[in-house]
Design an enzyme around this catalytic site. Sequence first.
Site, PDB file in Angstrom:
ATOM      1  N   LYS A   1      15.005  49.279   9.174  1.00  0.00           N
ATOM      2  CA  LYS A   1      14.862  49.426   7.747  1.00  0.00           C
ATOM      3  C   LYS A   1      13.100  50.143   7.513  1.00  0.00           C
ATOM      4  O   LYS A   1      13.050  50.709   6.635  1.00  0.00           O
ATOM      5  CB  LYS A   1      14.804  48.235   7.013  1.00  0.00           C
ATOM      6  CG  LYS A   1      16.351  47.772   6.797  1.00  0.00           C
ATOM      7  CD  LYS A   1      16.174  46.322   6.003  1.00  0.00           C
ATOM      8  CE  LYS A   1      17.586  46.270   5.656  1.00  0.00           C
ATOM      9  NZ  LYS A   1      17.543  44.752   4.550  1.00  0.00           N
TER      10      LYS A   1
ATOM     11  N   ASP B   1      18.463  46.649  -2.329  1.00  0.00           N
ATOM     12  CA  ASP B   1      18.548  45.190  -2.054  1.00  0.00           C
ATOM     13  C   ASP B   1      17.766  44.558  -3.335  1.00  0.00           C
ATOM     14  O   ASP B   1      18.090  43.677  -3.856  1.00  0.00           O
ATOM     15  CB  ASP B   1      17.630  44.599  -0.845  1.00  0.00           C
ATOM     16  CG  ASP B   1      18.332  44.618   0.384  1.00  0.00           C
ATOM     17  OD1 ASP B   1      19.635  44.756   0.233  1.00  0.00           O
ATOM     18  OD2 ASP B   1      17.671  45.097   1.287  1.00  0.00           O
TER      19      ASP B   1
END
Length: 279
Positions: free
Chosen positions: A76, A112
């Site tokens: 990420k 997210d």
Amino acid sequence: MPKDDGDVLVPERVCGLIGHPVRHSMGPALHNWALQRADLPWVYMAWDVAPDDLGRMMDAVRLLPIAGLSVTIPHKVAVMEYLDGVSERARKVGAVNTLHWHGTKLLGENTDVDGFLAPLEAMGKAFDSAMVLGAGGAARAALTALQHLGIPDIRITNRTRSKAEALAADFGVDVVDWEARTKSPAALLVNTTSLGMSGDHVEDTPWPAEAFPAECTAYDIVYNPLRTRFLREARDAGCAVVDGLNMFVHQGLAQFRLWTGQSFPADLARTLLLEQLRG
Ligand code: ATR
């Protein structure tokens, strides 16, 4: 899913997940269901990419008809250097979980935060205080979301205090000592630690059962298991609870929108994934 072309299935475009490992992800089930529903001749795959192979994978993304990617641990942060741009939100979180194209530019986004927000917005409650338990990558997404909601009093606590202090400095929130966390009750408690996750920590919880404040809301970003000890005990104490599955569905929905411009019903997706989890 691929369209029937005579007897041969011919997917025209590909989306996928890169991570290491990826075998437990529910991404393929969610996105292939949504692609099929939208009648798109695409397929979503899961690719286990070791850290040393990330550069070669990113070359492949630019070469093949890859419409978009989900990115998970451990890529990420590392993936950012391979992109043509990173959204302000992903920069704030410090992590990218989604790649998508804008013309010829490959961009990084973090969905997210939208995923985290969706169930809270659906509750329609205004929280005057929130406490984030944990200080890893997921805590950064939660803090970004809580600040987006405009919650005036946000605190963070973590077993390793220095990590909480680093995030508190980045986000301008207060630190509470882990040992003293129950003395500082908040209206919204968010678990971003790995306590309660299936595996070694499944029977652990970041919050003592007897210490839930009255009328608080407990939010666990863990979705496997769905009813963590933290949420079970919060419910027994009369708190509202939010599980991690809605967050997963909504971060996936935001990805699907970026890739296809289309949507899917979140409640149906949740039912599908519940069956997966139970299976
Ligand atoms: P991620 O970046 O994916 O969120 P992580 O960095 O491994 O994952 O973070 C896991 C979180 O769970 C951390 O906040 C960790 O606390 P430490 O920073 O002190 O390691 C927390 N955590 C894990 N095991 C814990 C335990 N037994 N008690 C308290 N916190 C724990």
